[in-house]
Design a protein around this motif. Sequence first.
Motif, short mmCIF file in Angstrom:
data_model
loop_
_atom_site.label_atom_id
_atom_site.label_comp_id
_atom_site.label_asym_id
_atom_site.label_seq_id
_atom_site.Cartn_x
_atom_site.Cartn_y
_atom_site.Cartn_z
N VAL A 139 0.84 -1.48 0.04
CA VAL A 139 0.08 0.02 -0.04
C VAL A 139 0.64 1.28 -0.12
N LEU A 140 1.89 1.07 0.96
CA LEU A 140 2.90 2.29 1.03
C LEU A 140 3.47 2.45 -0.39
N VAL A 141 3.87 1.63 -0.99
CA VAL A 141 4.64 1.67 -2.13
C VAL A 141 3.67 2.24 -3.19
N LEU A 142 2.48 1.68 -3.46
CA LEU A 142 1.51 2.18 -4.41
C LEU A 142 1.10 3.66 -4.43
N VAL A 143 1.04 4.32 -3.05
CA VAL A 143 0.84 5.51 -2.85
C VAL A 143 2.16 6.31 -3.09
N SER A 144 3.26 5.95 -2.73
CA SER A 144 4.42 6.77 -3.04
C SER A 144 4.72 6.69 -4.63
N ALA A 145 4.25 5.59 -5.30
CA ALA A 145 4.54 5.68 -6.78
C ALA A 145 3.28 6.47 -7.31
N GLY A 146 2.28 6.65 -6.85
CA GLY A 146 1.38 7.51 -7.42
C GLY A 146 1.81 8.84 -7.16
N LEU A 147 2.14 9.16 -5.98
CA LEU A 147 2.55 10.41 -5.80
C LEU A 147 3.70 11.20 -6.49
N GLY A 148 4.66 10.09 -6.90
CA GLY A 148 5.75 10.35 -7.67
C GLY A 148 5.30 10.88 -9.12
N ILE A 149 4.39 10.56 -9.73
CA ILE A 149 3.83 11.13 -11.08
C ILE A 149 3.40 12.47 -10.81
N LEU A 150 2.90 12.90 -9.81
CA LEU A 150 2.18 14.21 -9.75
C LEU A 150 3.06 15.23 -10.00
N PRO A 151 4.23 15.27 -9.48
CA PRO A 151 5.15 16.59 -9.69
C PRO A 151 5.40 17.02 -11.21
N PRO A 152 5.60 15.99 -12.22
CA PRO A 152 5.86 16.25 -13.45
C PRO A 152 4.55 16.81 -14.17
N LEU A 153 3.35 16.42 -13.71
CA LEU A 153 2.08 16.86 -14.25
C LEU A 153 1.86 18.26 -13.69
N ILE A 154 2.08 18.52 -12.31
CA ILE A 154 1.95 19.81 -11.75
C ILE A 154 2.98 20.59 -12.61
N THR A 155 4.01 20.41 -12.70
CA THR A 155 5.04 21.18 -13.47
C THR A 155 4.58 21.67 -14.76
N GLN A 156 3.93 20.89 -15.62
CA GLN A 156 3.34 21.23 -16.81
C GLN A 156 2.39 22.51 -16.66
N ARG A 157 1.37 22.30 -15.39
CA ARG A 157 0.44 23.31 -15.25
C ARG A 157 1.22 24.64 -14.73
N VAL A 158 2.39 24.34 -14.04
CA VAL A 158 3.24 25.52 -13.70
C VAL A 158 3.34 26.61 -14.79
N PHE A 159 3.86 25.68 -15.90
CA PHE A 159 4.43 26.56 -16.98
C PHE A 159 3.12 26.97 -17.78
N ASP A 160 2.35 26.06 -18.24
CA ASP A 160 1.06 26.57 -18.85
C ASP A 160 -0.13 27.42 -18.35
N ASP A 161 -0.14 27.25 -17.07
CA ASP A 161 -1.34 27.95 -16.44
C ASP A 161 -0.68 28.92 -15.32
N GLY A 162 0.52 28.71 -14.82
CA GLY A 162 1.31 29.76 -13.87
C GLY A 162 2.06 30.74 -14.45
N LEU A 163 3.19 30.21 -14.98
CA LEU A 163 4.24 31.30 -15.49
C LEU A 163 4.10 31.49 -16.83
N PHE A 164 3.32 30.96 -17.73
CA PHE A 164 3.01 31.26 -19.14
C PHE A 164 1.69 30.84 -19.66
N PRO A 165 0.76 31.62 -19.11
CA PRO A 165 -0.74 31.18 -18.97
C PRO A 165 -1.03 30.91 -20.63
N VAL A 166 -1.62 29.80 -21.02
CA VAL A 166 -1.89 29.72 -22.40
C VAL A 166 -3.23 30.58 -22.69
N GLY A 167 -3.06 31.28 -23.69
CA GLY A 167 -4.04 32.17 -24.20
C GLY A 167 -3.64 33.49 -23.86
N ALA A 168 -2.77 33.75 -23.09
CA ALA A 168 -2.16 35.28 -22.87
C ALA A 168 -1.90 35.97 -24.24
#
Length: 624
Positions: free
Chosen positions: A51-80
């Motif tokens: 269970v711990l491994v599954l949760v950790s592995a799932g959490l490990g994928i979140l930072p790259p996806l959040i990074t995409q939103r940081v660039f496209d929605d935070g730093l360089f909002p799409v549509g600006a």
Amino acid sequence: MGGPVGRSRVSGGDARAQREANRQAPKVADLGRRIAELFRPYRLQLSVIIVLVLVSAGLGILPPLITQRVFDDGLFPVGAEDAATGPNLTVLAWLVGAMILVFVVSAGLGIVQTYFTARVGNRVMGDLRVKLFAHLQSMELGFFTRTKTGVIQSRLQNDVGGVANVLTNTVSNVIGNTVTVIAAAVAMVLLSWQLTLIAVVLMPVLVFAQRRVGQVRARIAGKTQESLSEMSAITQEALSVSGVLLAKTYSRQQAETERYAGENRNQIALQVRQTMSGQVFFALVQVFLSAVPAIVYLVSGWLLAQATGQGYDAGITAGTIVAFTTVQSRLLFPLMALMRVALDLQTSSALFARIFEYLDLEPAIVDEPGAAEPSDEPGRAGAVSFEDVTFRYPDASADDSPTLDAVSFAVAPGEFVAFVGASGSGKTTIGSLIPRLYDASSGTVRYGGDDVRTLQQQSLMDRIGVVTQEPYLFHATIAENLRYAKPDATQEEIEAAAGLANIHDTIVSFADGYETIVGERGYRLSGGEKQRVAIARVLLKNPRVLVLDEATSALDTVNERIVQRALDGAREGRTTIAIAHRLSTIEGADRIYVVSAGRIVEQGSHAELLELGGSYAELYAQQA
């Protein structure tokens, strides 16, 4: 009585033959299943780890996806529409906070996961070590006479220690990295299926290379463990008290050092080969890991250029590229870790095979179904007899003459009988068959009228005490050596046994009394003192039958007389079977058997045998 015994003897022989056949070809197949069975007692803890491994592995994928939103929605909002719009600080703050929270939770879960993984893995390794030790304890004496002690020690220490990393890390690594790889692959496809194809195109080549490297490392690992076993054997032989004494008295220290150094050089060469065997593979993986991001950048630029030139949306943004390369590392590094695990499993397969080879050995002497307690009835308890007993040692050639050949005799409870004869005549073997250290090749050995093969081994051994020519004492106190026979013995019982063995006064004269450390194999005591401590230990056990295997032959005349007085006291109320070299020690025996070439050639009292004028009279004249 003859019929049932005969059937038991045949079935027992068939069973021993089958056990010997099993030992010649130990089963080490299906290692994966057998390794998995080692974790069975820890299913609950494994569930928590999963269970711990599954949760950790799932959490490990979140930072790259959040990074995409940081660039496209935070730093360089799409549509600006223009740079004046600038970053969306509110969205950026929430995304950064979420990313930090993921890192904190992942770190905490990693600590808990490491604790459970280390706990389960080390317990499994400990269980395996104890299981192997207990199984070796159940093996018959013949196994240890055929196998070097150092080799056995190496199986317990080096081989079990060599699979420690597999046992402690494999489960979490396999599950965690597998989940991470799957999640990362899904995320990469969602981000850009075109870039995903570029990232995984060379994976089959790496998998094939990993398998080849693993096969080579497994072979080297087997040779490495064999070399470690030989080094352990040399160490055990050369650095024991007896080995050091022998080397010094024959000036062989340099030769022993050279023997060890030679095997050490072999070990170094094998270790270097094992280390280098995977380096080319891992260098290839490293080049791949370094090159793929660069190729992704190149392909991304090409796709964007094509889309711009033809007026369509390539679906690739700066956030997509950054997120993809981040996720890609989350894919490639777990894949590399899985390949390392696969290599470790392949390498460790040789070690597991060596461990399971010993666990698959079946003892040649085991309790038969329904084995009974030896009789304690008056008139039967302590009675010993041989009926046409023939014996060959397991490693003897079929062309060799049997060690014992159709030997028959009977000893009534409380009698004192002795066996004498030249060295190699078979008299010591008689003493080994009584407590069933070996089984007769044919014929029947009886205790209390019962075939010893129908009795419980442990109960039979509890009723028989053995004093050998060279007693074995542990590197411990005198009291601890005595309590080996009876762990719950009181101090009064210990002193009473020591008094009967004529050693109590000597012990209390030592500065530490019964707390005196005897040294390795009792080297701080004289030969006579060691022998009397051994006699006291047997008396504390209080056996029905006492087997004296040349208990005084290694002593000088003074110590022989002292020990003989102790033995005279030890014989009181017990059946005593003495295997003697010095005939002066058994003149008072009720009956003396003369053994020659595995057969009893004379029997009678001391006076009767002298009057007979045969082999015994000749032996007595030579010693006189």
